[in-house]
Scaffold this active site. Structure first.
Site, PDB file in Angstrom:
ATOM      1  N   HIS A   1       0.831  -1.227   0.000  1.00  0.00           N
ATOM      2  CA  HIS A   1       0.000   0.000   0.000  1.00  0.00           C
ATOM      3  C   HIS A   1       0.862   1.273   0.000  1.00  0.00           C
ATOM      4  O   HIS A   1       0.430   2.306   0.489  1.00  0.00           O
ATOM      5  CB  HIS A   1      -0.954   0.038   1.205  1.00  0.00           C
ATOM      6  CG  HIS A   1      -1.727  -1.222   1.399  1.00  0.00           C
ATOM      7  ND1 HIS A   1      -2.974  -1.438   0.836  1.00  0.00           N
ATOM      8  CD2 HIS A   1      -1.426  -2.353   2.079  1.00  0.00           C
ATOM      9  CE1 HIS A   1      -3.400  -2.651   1.171  1.00  0.00           C
ATOM     10  NE2 HIS A   1      -2.480  -3.229   1.929  1.00  0.00           N
TER      11      HIS A   1
ATOM     12  N   GLU B   1       9.934   8.531 -16.975  1.00  0.00           N
ATOM     13  CA  GLU B   1       8.560   9.002 -17.182  1.00  0.00           C
ATOM     14  C   GLU B   1       8.053   8.646 -18.578  1.00  0.00           C
ATOM     15  O   GLU B   1       6.912   8.198 -18.753  1.00  0.00           O
ATOM     16  CB  GLU B   1       8.488  10.519 -16.988  1.00  0.00           C
ATOM     17  CG  GLU B   1       8.659  10.932 -15.538  1.00  0.00           C
ATOM     18  CD  GLU B   1       8.929  12.432 -15.388  1.00  0.00           C
ATOM     19  OE1 GLU B   1       8.647  12.952 -14.314  1.00  0.00           O
ATOM     20  OE2 GLU B   1       9.429  13.066 -16.337  1.00  0.00           O
TER      21      GLU B   1
END
Ligand code: ARG
Length: 469
Positions: free
Chosen positions: A154, A288
């Site tokens: 998480h 990216e």
């Protein structure tokens, strides 16, 4: 050679010719188309379907074209595709006898054959790239067997791991990407040639011979399937999508880890950019872009499946529109695999920061619960409750965890004091010790990761050998 001189009286409008042309992406199949024609004509000659001397002249012209290359072809608007351009070239040399080359062959089986010929080489190239990346990861992992960092679930601190264990997780994912392509290769390397337009031919062609000449494993058993099927393409692009997903996830982590907040990794300058206004910036632009290029390959997969899903049997021109999506997926995957490999293998891990993160924020306390189970024979759920409260109170009271503190909480929760050995508590709360005791198969302990690396090296040796390297 004008295909339209028979059935059609007028030329196609320039607009329609441009609209329907596949030439912009046919360059990729140029050499494969020569190969395909060559094998077909050789077979026609062997089977005495066309005369020896005509066959020889055609084969010679094809050889000449192979030498001269793509630029020897001439194009105008009457040339729909590479198949016509090559036929025109051969006709210019051989004369009208060049027309025998097209006996028992259609552009429908021809294009399907060409794509498969090119694709199998591209798959192999990408597979070699994956093997090299895995090899680099095993070497890198070897350097970081004891470099402790925190693992996340998480995106919250979960349990300590090592950089080596994390890198080997990447390697396992890449291994599956490799194996998926192996499996797909079996379905790519099948020969549609001889299917002709859709029902084979009444000439006594020898499909086994073209299969052997072209190095296919077998020929496709159904001629309609031969010209209409492109699931070998959607399957390949799914595999590439999966590979790109692996690469994108790696890049996502590099982007996070290179942020000031994480400070775990330095990406090399060679793979970084800066800002035109903010002089302090070091940006992970390569990572990216790789992340977004993965999205493009996913899009290509959806385009291919969606074109395919509504095509009635057999060949429809829609199929032409699939091929550029395949080549684009291959191109993106190749360049991304190459650059992500180089970028990842040149990062520098900040070992101090990794250790600091692993030792803070209670990432080691699962093992505190485990020693309660092991040493004091209390059920894991009870231990889980005590440790959870210990963490809660340690945060509230800003205190360190030790045996006395644990017992205060246990009593508070109506349990008996545990009297844990303080040195044991200290040991399991130490991130490196914590990692070392996770020594079951698949675990992050250095000895287990060493075994995982050696297993993977065995796999690499076998696969490099199969690929002739
Ligand atoms: N350019 C076509 C393609 O890529 C080649 C086959 C054309 N066949 C035809 N019947 N028009 O699919």
């Amino acid at each position: 050679m004008n295909l339209r001189a028979g059935r059609l009286k007028k030329q196609m409008s320039d607009e329609a010719a441009d609209y329907t042309s596949s030439l912009s992406s046919d360059m990729v199949i140029f050499e494969a188309d020569i190969k395909c024609n060559f094998a077909h004509v050789l077979m026609l000659k062997e089977e005495k379907i066309i005369d020896n001397d005509i066959a020889d002249k055609i084969l010679e012209a094809l050889d000449k074209l192979k030498e001269e290359g793509y630029d020897a072809l001439t194009f105008d608007n009457s040339v729909e595709d590479i198949h016509m351009a090559i036929e025109n070239y051969v006709t210019d040399i051989v004369g009208s006898d060049a027309g025998f080359m097209h006996t028992a062959k259609s552009r429908n089986d021809q294009v399907a054959t060409d794509i498969r010929l090119v694709l199998r080489d591209k798959i192999t190239d990408i597979q070699l790239g994956i093997l090299e990346f895995i090899e680099g990861l095993t070497l890198f992992a070897n350097e970081h067997l004891e470099t402790v960092m925190v693992g996340y679930t998480h995106l919250q601190h979960a349990q300590p791991i090592t950089i080596a264990h994390h890198l080997m997780a990447y390697a396992q994912s890449l291994k599956r990407d490799y194996e998926r392509l192996n499996d797909t290769y079996k379905r790519v390397n099948l020969n549609p040639l001889g299917s002709a337009a859709m029902t084979t031919t009444s000439f006594p062609i020898n499909r086994q011979l073209t299969t052997d000449l072209l190095g296919f494993d077998a020929y496709l058993e159904n001629s309609m399937d031969g010209v209409a099927s492109r699931d070998f393409i959607s399957e390949t692009v799914f595999d590439l999508s999966s590979l790109m997903t692996t690469l994108s996830k790696i890049c996502e982590e590099l982007i996070l880890w290179s942020s000031y907040e994480f400070g775990v990794v330095q990406i090399a300058d060679e793979y970084s950019s800066t800002s035109s206004i903010m002089p302090q910036k070091k940006n992970p632009d390569v990572a990216e872009l790789a992340r977004s290029k993965a999205t493009i390959v996913n899009g290509e997969l959806i385009s291919i499946l969606t074109i395919l899903k509504a095509i009635p049997y057999t060949y429809n021109r829609d199929l032409q529109e699939i091929t550029p999506h395949l080549w684009n997926s291959i191109f993106i995957s190749e360049e991304t695999l190459n650059i992500v490999t180089k970028m990842l293998l040149s990062v520098e891990f900040n070992k101090d920061r990794c250790l600091e993160l692993a030792g803070s924020n209670f990432a080691t306390v699962t093992d505190l619960a485990d020693i309660m189970v092991r040493e004091k024979k209390i059920p894991f759920r009870t231990a889980h409750k005590i440790v959870g409260r210990v963490v809660n109170e340690a945060i509230d009271q800003d205190k360190n965890i030790n045996s006395k503190f644990i017992d205060e909480i246990a009593i508070d929760l109506d349990f008996d004091p545990l009297n844990l050995d303080d040195s044991l508590v200290k040991k399991v709360l130490n991130p490196l010790e914590n990692v070392k005791i996770r020594s079951v198969p698949g675990g992050p302990s250095p000895e287990m990761v060493k075994i995982a690396i050696s297993n993977l090296n065995e796999f690499l040796d076998e696969e490099f050998e199969k690929k002739g390297i």
